[in-house]
Write an enzyme that holds these catalytic residues in place. Structure first.
Site, mmCIF file in Angstrom:
data_model
loop_
_atom_site.group_PDB
_atom_site.id
_atom_site.type_symbol
_atom_site.label_atom_id
_atom_site.label_comp_id
_atom_site.label_asym_id
_atom_site.label_seq_id
_atom_site.Cartn_x
_atom_site.Cartn_y
_atom_site.Cartn_z
ATOM 1 N N ILE A 15 1.411 -9.321 63.479
ATOM 2 C CA ILE A 15 1.129 -8.732 62.134
ATOM 3 C C ILE A 15 -0.126 -9.113 61.301
ATOM 4 O O ILE A 15 -0.585 -8.516 60.236
ATOM 5 C CB ILE A 15 2.461 -8.912 61.109
ATOM 6 C CG1 ILE A 15 2.658 -10.250 60.696
ATOM 7 C CG2 ILE A 15 3.601 -8.427 61.726
ATOM 8 C CD1 ILE A 15 3.471 -10.488 59.342
ATOM 9 N N ASP A 16 -0.576 -10.426 61.574
ATOM 10 C CA ASP A 16 -1.856 -10.983 60.692
ATOM 11 C C ASP A 16 -3.090 -10.164 60.926
ATOM 12 O O ASP A 16 -3.958 -10.087 60.059
ATOM 13 C CB ASP A 16 -2.114 -12.160 61.197
ATOM 14 C CG ASP A 16 -0.770 -13.080 60.582
ATOM 15 O OD1 ASP A 16 0.013 -12.838 60.119
ATOM 16 O OD2 ASP A 16 -0.880 -14.347 61.261
ATOM 17 N N ARG A 62 -1.275 -15.753 57.159
ATOM 18 C CA ARG A 62 -2.040 -17.174 57.559
ATOM 19 C C ARG A 62 -3.313 -17.142 56.868
ATOM 20 O O ARG A 62 -3.488 -17.106 55.569
ATOM 21 C CB ARG A 62 -1.830 -17.182 58.855
ATOM 22 C CG ARG A 62 -1.329 -18.662 59.304
ATOM 23 C CD ARG A 62 -1.557 -19.075 60.677
ATOM 24 N NE ARG A 62 -0.293 -18.394 61.485
ATOM 25 C CZ ARG A 62 0.556 -19.032 61.724
ATOM 26 N NH1 ARG A 62 0.821 -20.295 61.428
ATOM 27 N NH2 ARG A 62 1.708 -18.568 62.443
ATOM 28 N N ARG A 86 5.579 -12.960 36.943
ATOM 29 C CA ARG A 86 6.641 -13.209 37.708
ATOM 30 C C ARG A 86 5.978 -13.207 39.077
ATOM 31 O O ARG A 86 5.119 -12.502 39.295
ATOM 32 C CB ARG A 86 7.796 -12.181 37.781
ATOM 33 C CG ARG A 86 8.618 -12.278 36.468
ATOM 34 C CD ARG A 86 9.369 -13.579 36.527
ATOM 35 N NE ARG A 86 10.269 -13.502 35.160
ATOM 36 C CZ ARG A 86 9.899 -14.168 34.025
ATOM 37 N NH1 ARG A 86 8.804 -14.379 33.774
ATOM 38 N NH2 ARG A 86 10.636 -14.149 33.095
HETATM 39 O O1 F6P Z 1 1.449 -15.218 62.315
HETATM 40 C C1 F6P Z 1 2.684 -14.334 61.833
HETATM 41 C C2 F6P Z 1 3.117 -14.960 60.752
HETATM 42 O O2 F6P Z 1 3.943 -14.145 60.342
HETATM 43 C C3 F6P Z 1 2.181 -15.318 59.592
HETATM 44 O O3 F6P Z 1 1.868 -14.425 58.773
HETATM 45 C C4 F6P Z 1 3.027 -16.387 58.729
HETATM 46 O O4 F6P Z 1 2.556 -17.559 58.137
HETATM 47 C C5 F6P Z 1 3.629 -17.107 60.029
HETATM 48 O O5 F6P Z 1 3.615 -16.150 61.068
HETATM 49 C C6 F6P Z 1 5.203 -17.532 59.590
HETATM 50 O O6 F6P Z 1 5.643 -18.245 60.509
HETATM 51 P P1 F6P Z 1 7.084 -18.678 60.833
HETATM 52 O O7 F6P Z 1 7.869 -17.450 61.352
HETATM 53 O O8 F6P Z 1 7.106 -19.856 61.804
HETATM 54 O O9 F6P Z 1 7.560 -19.108 59.434
#
Ligand code: F6P
Length: 350
Positions: free
Chosen positions: A129-130, A174, A269
């Protein structure tokens, strides 16, 4: 001899994974190949845990979120001395002709090494998704996540207006600000804070005060989980790093809401959208995009073109070398950010 092809999905899940399996499966089965699913990413190959894909109704699978194979962040190069031999043994035990690896940077990086170091016949399919994978215009799942984040910001506007508040909305990504930037622009957010540019609280607050002086009741701030916040020239974001030497992400929107309220007295918020951005059904674009990438991976397998990754380049489905694809991370460009800033409020940094 029947062609036997393995498939795994690794890393964080993304809407469209099942559609990619569908595209791969339908093409391979039409070519009389056998498809064997490995459970939970690389862990399934290391431990040899499989799921039959014989009688899966691919047509129905296409619309479902998540991955029917399960996923994990396991990587054979975490403990190469013990895990890599297990990978090779599983591939030999199942007499696999090829292994299709659907994943992001970490999962595909391992596939690339196994191909180059042990000639494991791999074909890659990019997902995250990133949207931070180089060598492809987009990754599937990205636009589904953008849709969730956009709708959330759209919906938050009414409550923000009712109470005359700022809402700081944290998006995933990320170390890349793609989801935040796309959703922020689409929902008309007043500020967009991304990791690619440092956020200076003084500038952000000055902009918000100017906005309030024009009579604005509310402001939506789209905040990337990896945004780095500076106050009086000092970084006040998390200074802890992960095993790859990258700053840990998260709690960015909380920090923005707290500091902005404290500095200018505009009630604020925060909301962390979190895993909702990866949840639910893929949007139509991601279904079709993933389906086509899966089908291209099947073609690469049938043509024995290993060490390649299915990809989208200039809108066309094509393929690139897996090694090139994992070599660099794709982050927001200056061009994108400058163009945004010339239309809307500055994002807070010089
Ligand atoms: O790399 C995809 C992602 O959804 C990032 O956007 C996010 O920081 C991370 O994975 C979250 O990882 P986890 O599912 O291990 O909490």
């Amino acid at each position: 001899m029947t062609l036997r092809v393995g498939v795994l999905t690794g890393g964080g899940d993304a809407p469209g994974l099942n559609a990619a399996i569908c595209g791969l499966g339908r093409r391979l089965i039409a070519a009389h190949a056998e498809l064997i699913g490995f459970r939970d990413g690389w862990r399934g190959i290391i431990d040899d845990t499989t799921r039959s894909l014989h009688d899966v109704d691919f047509q129905r699978l296409l619309i479902q979120g998540g991955t029917l194979l399960g996923s994990s962040g396991e990587n054979p190069y975490r403990e190469p001395a013990t895990m890599v031999p297990k990978v090779l043994q599983t591939i030999a035990r199942h007499r696999l002709t090829a292994l299709v690896v659907i994943g992001g940077e970490g999962t595909l990086g391992a596939a690339d090494r196994l191909w180059r170091e042990h000639q494991v016949p791999v074909v890659g399919v990019p997902k995250t998704i990133d949207n931070d994978l180089d060598a492809t215009d987009f990754t599937f799942g990205f636009f589904s996540a953008v849709e969730v984040a956009t709708r959330a910001m759209d919906d938050l506007r009414s409550t923000a207006d009712s109470h005359g508040r700022i809402m700081a909305v944290e998006c995933m990504g990320r170390h890349a600000g793609w989801i935040t930037a796309y959703a922020g622009v689409a929902s008309g957010a007043e500020a967009i804070l991304v990791p690619e540019r440092p956020v200076h609280l003084e500038d952000l607050c000055a902009n918000l005060q100017r906005l309030r002086a024009t009579g604005a009741r509310s402001a939506i701030i789209a905040v990337a989980e990896g945004a780095r916040l500076f106050e009086n020239g000092v970084c006040i974001s998390c200074m802890e790093k992960d095993q790859f030497g990258q700053y840990l992400t998260g709690d960015a929107a909380l920090l923005v809401a707290k500091r902005v309220q404290a500095r200018i007295g505009w009630e604020a918020r925060h909301l962390v959208l979190g895993h909702l951005q990866r949840a639910g059904q893929p949007i139509a674009f991601d279904r079709i995009f993933a389906l086509r990438l899966g089908a291209r991976a099947a073609r690469l397998v049938l043509e024995k073109r290993y060490g390649q990754m299915a990809s989208m380049q200039k809108g066309e489905i094509t393929e690139v070398s897996l090694h090139d694809a994992v070599a660099a991370r794709k982050t927001l460009t200056d061009k994108f950010l400058d163009r945004y800033e010339s239309f809307f409020l500055p994002m807070g940094g010089p």
